[in-house]
Design a protein around this motif. Structure first.
Motif, mmCIF file in Angstrom:
data_model
loop_
_atom_site.group_PDB
_atom_site.id
_atom_site.type_symbol
_atom_site.label_atom_id
_atom_site.label_comp_id
_atom_site.label_asym_id
_atom_site.label_seq_id
_atom_site.Cartn_x
_atom_site.Cartn_y
_atom_site.Cartn_z
ATOM 1 N N ASN A 137 -6.871 4.115 1.388
ATOM 2 C CA ASN A 137 -7.105 5.420 2.019
ATOM 3 C C ASN A 137 -8.508 5.860 1.604
ATOM 4 N N ASP A 138 -8.818 7.150 1.796
ATOM 5 C CA ASP A 138 -10.180 7.629 1.487
ATOM 6 C C ASP A 138 -10.475 7.635 -0.004
ATOM 7 N N THR A 139 -9.437 7.634 -0.822
ATOM 8 C CA THR A 139 -9.669 7.805 -2.260
ATOM 9 C C THR A 139 -9.503 6.524 -3.066
ATOM 10 N N LEU A 140 -8.816 5.524 -2.516
ATOM 11 C CA LEU A 140 -8.522 4.325 -3.306
ATOM 12 C C LEU A 140 -8.891 3.061 -2.542
ATOM 13 N N ASP B 63 -1.629 10.168 -0.764
ATOM 14 C CA ASP B 63 -2.513 9.004 -0.927
ATOM 15 C C ASP B 63 -2.301 8.289 -2.258
ATOM 16 N N ARG B 64 -1.595 8.931 -3.174
ATOM 17 C CA ARG B 64 -1.311 8.310 -4.485
ATOM 18 C C ARG B 64 0.165 7.977 -4.639
ATOM 19 N N ASP C 88 -3.449 5.661 -11.473
ATOM 20 C CA ASP C 88 -4.122 5.934 -10.208
ATOM 21 C C ASP C 88 -3.148 6.409 -9.135
#
Ligand code: FNR
Ligand code: 8K6
Length: 347
Positions: free
Chosen positions: A12-15, A221-222, A169
């Motif tokens: 995703n945008d963060t990982l 997202d996590r 994470d």
């Protein structure tokens, strides 16, 4: 040819993962007697930090979720501090790690937490004795009341928040292999007649409530989920389960989770009522990031990814035998073969 395994993958945008090889969650029963992760565990995980993502061994959200000796927890300050050492060690080597959140439901045993009973959807006991504790037979569980279900959802959410505090994470909710969440999703273990049983919508209610509570707490997202659409472990088969998973996967498709992960030991197993393998059944109903697993080699997993059977490959037993699994695959060095005797120590 395993080149595709070594491409980075944006969850995703963060990982973004450095490659597509995940270390599968692997219970090792090596936490200390307060269920705190040890320095030896930190070093064990750090040795595998070059995988795209490590998923920790299943970690209990609260004491009555325990079904095996010395499985780590994520509910006490000492456990959070112990996990912090693990996540720091993995991050120091450039890796990423999710915590697998676990409640074993009817597979728990009062022996471990000094309780009187274990909770499950219904009063249906699992047959057999506790592995590694062969003198203990499973007990008839207490069907969880509505208040107890509410508390379980709150405790899952708190454990996810604790995981983030410990430096993880993200989290993978253990919804597979016949443990608590999976017990709601199968007719043989869920015989409830209230809003948590009897229909696919009702049977998916508790699992979805856990997913949503955690996603709200730490971010979708996590948040990831492991599922076993085919019953194969701690669970009797019932062909009606397919309708439950048809509904459940349609619901999951609407949520932007980090990934869905199949829980299976051998993904060549064909389930009649799913008309195929667990991964083929799931892929046909879930278009977002899917993690495949189950007796794959790097070669067969790479091929499955190329055929779009799933997006990421999790490796279990070979990772126990080869801390440097990723490096060996990359350089073509032969693998050490796994044997159950290797479970005795953390190499
Ligand atoms: C497992 N597996 C497992 N699964 C899970 O969701 N949580 C866990 O804690 C464990 N623990 C565990 C311990 C041991 C010793 C084994 C062998 C397996 C299942 C594991 O994640 C994986 O799905 C299977 O091992 C199949 O993959 P491999 O080993 O064929 O690559
Ligand atoms: C989480 C658990 C504690 C330790 C589990 C160890 C499991 C070792 C291997 C068990 C194999 C059971 C597999 C059933 C295979 C069915 C294939 C269709």
């Amino acid at each position: 040819m395993t080149d595709n395994l070594f491409q980075p993958y944006a969850l995703n945008d963060t990982l973004t993962l450095q490659n597509r090889i995940l270390m599968a969650p692997l219970t090792r029963c090596m936490a200390d007697d307060d269920l705190v992760p040890t320095d030896t565990m930190a070093a064990y995980y750090a040795r595998r930090a070059d995988s795209g993502l490590i998923i920790s061994e299943a970690t209990i959200i609260r004491p009555d979720g325990q079904g095996y000796p010395n499985t780590p927890g994520l509910y006490s300050p000492a456990q959070i501090a112990g996990w912090r050492k693990v996540t720091d060690a993995v991050h120091a080597k450039g890796g990423k790690i999710f915590a697998q959140l676990w409640h074993t439901g009817r597979v728990a045993h009062p022996h471990f937490f000094g309780g009187e009973f274990v909770l499950a959807p219904s009063a249906v006991k699992v047959e057999g004795t506790v592995p590694r504790m062969r003198e203990l037979s499973y007990t008839v569980p207490k069907p969880a009341s509505h208040e107890e279900i509410e508390q379980l959802i709150a405790d899952y959410s708190q454990a996810a928040a604790n995981a983030i505090d410990a430096g993880f994470d993200g989290v993978e909710i253990h919804g597979a292999n016949g443990y608590l969440i999976d017990q709601f999703l199968h007719y043989s273990s869920n015989q409830r007649e209230d809003e948590f049983g009897g229909t696919p919508e009702n049977m998916a209610r508790f699992p979805l409530a856990v997913v949503d509570a955690i996603a709200e707490r730490i971010g979708a997202d996590r948040t990831a989920l492991r599922i076993s659409p085919g019953a194969y472990f701690n669970m009797e088969t019932d062909a009606r389960d397919r309708q439950v998973f048809d509904y459940f996967l349609a619901q999951l498709e609407q949520r932007n989770l980090a990934f869905v992960h199949i829980g299976i030991f051998d993904d060549s197993t064909v389930f009649d009522y799913l008309e195929g393998t667990a991964s083929a059944y799931t892929r046909a109903r879930y278009s977002k990031t899917l993690v495949g697993v189950g007796s794959y080699t790097a070669e067969s997993g790479s091929e499955a990814i190329a055929k779009d059977q799933f997006d990421l490959l999790a490796i279990g037993r070979p990772f126990i035998a080869n801390p440097d699994y990723v490096q060996r695959v990359k350089t073509g060095k032969p693998l050490v073969e796994y044997s159950d005797t290797m479970l005795a120590e953390l190499i």
